[in-house]
Design a protein around this motif. Sequence first.
Motif, PDB file in Angstrom:
ATOM      1  N   CYS A 195      44.207  38.258  35.419  1.00  0.00           N
ATOM      2  CA  CYS A 195      43.893  38.575  37.065  1.00  0.00           C
ATOM      3  C   CYS A 195      42.722  39.364  37.305  1.00  0.00           C
ATOM      4  CB  CYS A 195      45.188  39.690  37.385  1.00  0.00           C
ATOM      5  SG  CYS A 195      45.190  39.991  39.125  1.00  0.00           S
ATOM      6  N   ASP A 208      49.622  35.912  42.537  1.00  0.00           N
ATOM      7  CA  ASP A 208      50.707  35.963  41.615  1.00  0.00           C
ATOM      8  C   ASP A 208      51.182  34.528  41.070  1.00  0.00           C
ATOM      9  OD1 ASP A 208      52.937  37.431  40.286  1.00  0.00           O
ATOM     10  OD2 ASP A 208      54.374  36.356  41.721  1.00  0.00           O
ATOM     11  N   LEU A 217      44.797  42.033  44.806  1.00  0.00           N
ATOM     12  CA  LEU A 217      46.107  42.205  44.854  1.00  0.00           C
ATOM     13  C   LEU A 217      46.586  41.986  43.440  1.00  0.00           C
ATOM     14  CD1 LEU A 217      46.622  41.038  48.506  1.00  0.00           C
ATOM     15  CD2 LEU A 217      47.171  43.278  47.508  1.00  0.00           C
ATOM     16  N   THR A 218      47.760  42.504  43.029  1.00  0.00           N
ATOM     17  CA  THR A 218      48.485  42.254  41.906  1.00  0.00           C
ATOM     18  C   THR A 218      47.867  42.423  40.704  1.00  0.00           C
ATOM     19  OG1 THR A 218      49.506  39.960  43.178  1.00  0.00           O
ATOM     20  CG2 THR A 218      49.955  40.443  40.574  1.00  0.00           C
ATOM     21  N   THR A 237      45.871  36.429  48.701  1.00  0.00           N
ATOM     22  CA  THR A 237      47.105  37.193  49.129  1.00  0.00           C
ATOM     23  C   THR A 237      47.899  37.275  47.938  1.00  0.00           C
ATOM     24  OG1 THR A 237      48.474  35.044  49.353  1.00  0.00           O
ATOM     25  CG2 THR A 237      47.195  35.869  51.244  1.00  0.00           C
ATOM     26  N   ASN A 238      48.687  38.330  48.021  1.00  0.00           N
ATOM     27  CA  ASN A 238      49.484  38.732  46.823  1.00  0.00           C
ATOM     28  C   ASN A 238      50.321  37.451  46.184  1.00  0.00           C
ATOM     29  OD1 ASN A 238      50.091  40.847  45.465  1.00  0.00           O
ATOM     30  ND2 ASN A 238      50.899  41.978  47.553  1.00  0.00           N
ATOM     31  N   GLU A 239      50.680  36.558  47.234  1.00  0.00           N
ATOM     32  CA  GLU A 239      51.496  35.291  46.438  1.00  0.00           C
ATOM     33  C   GLU A 239      50.532  34.251  45.970  1.00  0.00           C
ATOM     34  OE1 GLU A 239      53.670  37.366  49.637  1.00  0.00           O
ATOM     35  OE2 GLU A 239      51.713  36.590  49.787  1.00  0.00           O
TER      36      GLU A 239
END
Length: 444
Positions: A375, A395, A202-203, A390-392
Amino acid sequence: MTYIEKIKDELVKRNGADKEFIQAADEVLDSLEKVIEKHPEYQDAGILERLIEPERQIMFRVPWVNDQGEVKVNRGFRVQYNSAIGPYKGGLRFHPSVNLSIIKFLGFEQIFKNSLTGLPMGGGKGGSDFDPKGKSEHEVMRFCQSFMTELYRHIGPNVDVPAGDIGVGAREVGYLYGQYKRLANEFTGTMTGKGLTWGGSLTRKEATGYGLCYFTDAMLKDHNSSFENKQVVISGSGNVAIYAAEKATQLGAKVIAMSDSRGFIHDPNGIDLKAVKDIKEIKRGRIKDYLNDHDHAEYTEGAKGIWSLPCDIALPCATQNELDASAAQALLKNGVIAVAEGANMPCTPEAIACFQKQGILYAPGKASNAGGVACSGLEMSQNSLRLSWTNEEVDQRLKDIMERIYHNVHDTAKQYGMAENYVAGANIAGFLKVAQAMMEQGVV
């Protein structure tokens, strides 16, 4: 003739035709004079001589068949530049302009960029002069499969981990990885930028653009400023540009212009990112199509003119050497306060000199656009752990990395008597980690 001058002289003798590579190497070497004075052991060990020479250069033909049954042949490249701190890591670029000089310059830059992230990744880069634009899905698939049929021998999760770059998005990464998996008979984290259902992070798509803004925001805040209420001009309209625009907007700025290779749009009301994403990510159209539903906006042929627009912050996110001295002068005349590179080496040496002479905030790409490979490194970690964050989580890790890079670059420049010179700070900080690893591993 000084030691650095001798290295540069030898560089030209060996690589005279590789102008982009020489430009990138010269910039780094010019920053390292004080480092060599402080660490004469690096000269004794031939660190610079070894650093500027790739560990391995691979060039190969890529035959494929188009939809008309005609046999086409392109060139493939992979330059595995330096593995002192980890497996080679860097993207694959599919574009007609790709040649050995460009791949060497990108691979060389990647050494320092990857070092700055703090993650265990060496430097490499690859690609082909194949152009995915205008090709059918089956043509792109056949090309990618042929390309990987040779490349797979030279890569692996602990050897070399390619990713995407210009012309290599989710579609191409999928076809490339599918062929790798077939040939290597293994499912490992050998590529990054993978789909979310088969090992991607993710991201990742947003990472370079978001990271650019996290670095720029840290730089602005350190000088009592921010993105809040600033007008921003961004060149390009690929992943980096789109998500830089998204994050800049979230941080309170108004993005007023974006471009592609043919021209640029100016929307004084602020760019409608949803429309740009639809044009570029779904329809694969031209930026000019923005005017179909935004008749108050203006389109101008020729991408270079975008730098004539008044703005507070300029984020060049298209390609190398897109912003020259005349463009820099135009930005300065119109009151720009910060320039941060989202592409690799988008500003010419003359443009950089203009920015530094005027004392504006200037962030070099090897620091400010490191979010993408950061990333990718996080994707490698997730693949090794067989986990998905997770995205959070991703990020926040990305934001922390980019802020650490800024402070490392800032502090290193100051330590070596070049305060606020983030070019020197990035080059020196990236170099020191790699040089120490090379010293400890002996002459290899």
